[in-house]
Design an enzyme around this catalytic site. Structure first.
Site, PDB file in Angstrom:
ATOM      1  CG  ASN A  82      -1.728   1.226   1.394  1.00 32.94           C
ATOM      2  OD1 ASN A  82      -1.774   2.065   0.488  1.00 32.94           O
ATOM      3  ND2 ASN A  82      -2.383   1.370   2.537  1.00 32.94           N
ATOM      4  CE  LYS A  90      -0.111   3.130   4.873  1.00 33.24           C
ATOM      5  NZ  LYS A  90      -0.029   3.231   6.333  1.00 33.24           N
ATOM      6  CG  HIS A  96      -5.771   1.871   5.322  1.00 32.67           C
ATOM      7  ND1 HIS A  96      -5.315   2.800   6.226  1.00 32.67           N
ATOM      8  CD2 HIS A  96      -4.757   0.986   5.129  1.00 32.67           C
ATOM      9  CE1 HIS A  96      -4.072   2.484   6.570  1.00 32.67           C
ATOM     10  NE2 HIS A  96      -3.710   1.390   5.915  1.00 32.67           N
ATOM     11  CD  GLU A 109      -2.896   5.388   6.910  1.00 34.17           C
ATOM     12  OE1 GLU A 109      -2.852   5.411   5.670  1.00 34.17           O
ATOM     13  OE2 GLU A 109      -1.998   4.853   7.607  1.00 34.17           O
ATOM     14  CD  GLU A 161      -3.274  -2.321   7.390  1.00 34.62           C
ATOM     15  OE1 GLU A 161      -2.300  -2.644   6.712  1.00 34.62           O
ATOM     16  OE2 GLU A 161      -3.796  -1.188   7.341  1.00 34.62           O
ATOM     17  N   GLY A 188       2.861   2.415  10.853  1.00 36.60           N
ATOM     18  CA  GLY A 188       3.799   3.526  10.678  1.00 36.60           C
ATOM     19  C   GLY A 188       4.513   3.927  11.961  1.00 36.60           C
ATOM     20  CB  SER A 199       5.656  -1.606  11.921  1.00 35.92           C
ATOM     21  OG  SER A 199       5.256  -0.264  12.144  1.00 35.92           O
ATOM     22  N   GLY A 224       3.064  -1.014   4.268  1.00 39.33           N
ATOM     23  CA  GLY A 224       3.108   0.414   3.984  1.00 39.33           C
ATOM     24  C   GLY A 224       4.530   0.852   3.674  1.00 39.33           C
TER      25      GLY A 224
HETATM   26  P1  13P Z   1       3.229   0.461   7.677  1.00 37.85           P
HETATM   27  O1  13P Z   1       3.763  -0.814   7.087  1.00 37.85           O
HETATM   28  O2  13P Z   1       3.938   1.673   7.189  1.00 37.85           O
HETATM   29  O3  13P Z   1       3.143   0.375   9.176  1.00 37.85           O
HETATM   30  O4  13P Z   1       1.728   0.611   7.140  1.00 37.85           O
HETATM   31  C1  13P Z   1       0.851  -0.457   7.254  1.00 37.85           C
HETATM   32  C2  13P Z   1      -0.380  -0.125   6.508  1.00 37.85           C
HETATM   33  O5  13P Z   1      -1.156   0.730   6.923  1.00 37.85           O
HETATM   34  C3  13P Z   1      -0.640  -0.828   5.258  1.00 37.85           C
HETATM   35  O6  13P Z   1      -1.913  -0.583   4.779  1.00 37.85           O
END
Ligand code: 13P
Length: 251
Positions: A10, A12, A96, A98, A168, A174, A214, A235
């Site tokens: 992803n 983002k 997601h 976010e 997640e 992140g 992560s 991510g």
């Molecule tokens: P990270 O791998 O940066 O923690 O993000 C995970 C994520 O939100 C994937 O959709």
């Protein structure tokens, strides 16, 4: 039933057009012939078509990061399933955290998007996960239960089988903080149990559940070794071909 590992990146809100071309080309160079793991990249909308031109003919599939449920019309800023399909998209991330946190996504809008995606032939990657506060206050189970049931509301068993779930934990996204393999596996089992209640044990055993938060080359193996972890939604580590490959390779 053996579930094939599925690793999706992803991206983002990262990569302009040139960066997306370069990243997808380097991912094709290192992973383009990988067939024992399913792999997808999910760039921003503006780069879908360009990335599709590069990954076409390789084993890498294209995903989008969101979709709108209406077919067309006066919905400024939104993108439909048909638009995604015509850009070469196979998978679509829905719900997601976010989107839920910053853009008003609810269990109801997730469900509408999942249904729209399925009826147009896109394969949803449905994200669920709890905040740290919800975990600490013992609300995790009810939050995940609500999110999973909300997303799958009104789906047939056949449609459910076309979905991937991504667990997640919001506190791990992140942050550099990862769920331990045991923590991840426990929640994955819990999710599988919810699917079994809604549909059947057979569907629950067939559906893939990715872990996201992560995930990196140095922790991927331990997570992917867990009985109920069937892949990852990546991510930060998906933004470099070398680290993305470092997660796909142990898979
Ligand atoms: P990270 O791998 O940066 O923690 O993000 C995970 C994520 O939100 C994937 O959709």
């Amino acid at each position: 039933m053996a579930r094939k590992i599925f690793i999706a990146g992803n991206w983002k809100m990262n990569t302009n057009l040139e960066e997306a071309r370069a990243l997808s080309q380097s991912i094709v160079d290192v992973l383009g012939n990988t067939t024992d793991v399913d792999i997808a990249v999910c760039p921003p909308y503006t780069n879908l078509s360009a990335v599709n031109d590069i990954i076409k003919g390789s084993a890498i599939k294209l995903g989008a990061q969101d979709v709108y449920w209406e077919e067309s019309g006066a919905f400024t800023g939104k993108v439909s399933c048909d638009m995604l399909k015509s850009a070469g998209v196979t998978y679509v991330i829905i719900g997601h955290s976010e989107q839920r946190t910053y853009f008003g996504e609810t269990d109801e809008t997730v469900n509408k998007k999942v249904k729209a995606a399925l009826s147009s032939g896109l394969l949803p990657i449905i994200c669920v996960g709890e905040t740290l506060e919800e975990r600490k206050s013992g609300k995790m189970d009810s939050v995940i239960d609500r999110q999973v049931k909300g997303a799958f509301e009104g789906l047939s068993s056949d449609d459910a089988l076309k979905c991937t779930i991504a667990y997640e934990p919001i506190w791990a996204i992140g942050t550099g903080e990862t769920a331990t393999p045991q923590q991840a596996n426990d929640v994955h089992k819990f999710i599988r149990n919810i699917i079994s209640q809604i549909f059947s044990e057979e569907i629950a055993q067939a559906i893939r559940i990715q872990y996201g938060g992560s995930m990196k080359p140095d922790n991927a193996k331990a997570l992917l070794e867990q009985s109920d972890v069937d892949g990852g939604l990546i991510g930060g580590a998906a933004l470099k071909a070398s680290s993305f490959a470092g997660i796909v390779n142990p898979a």
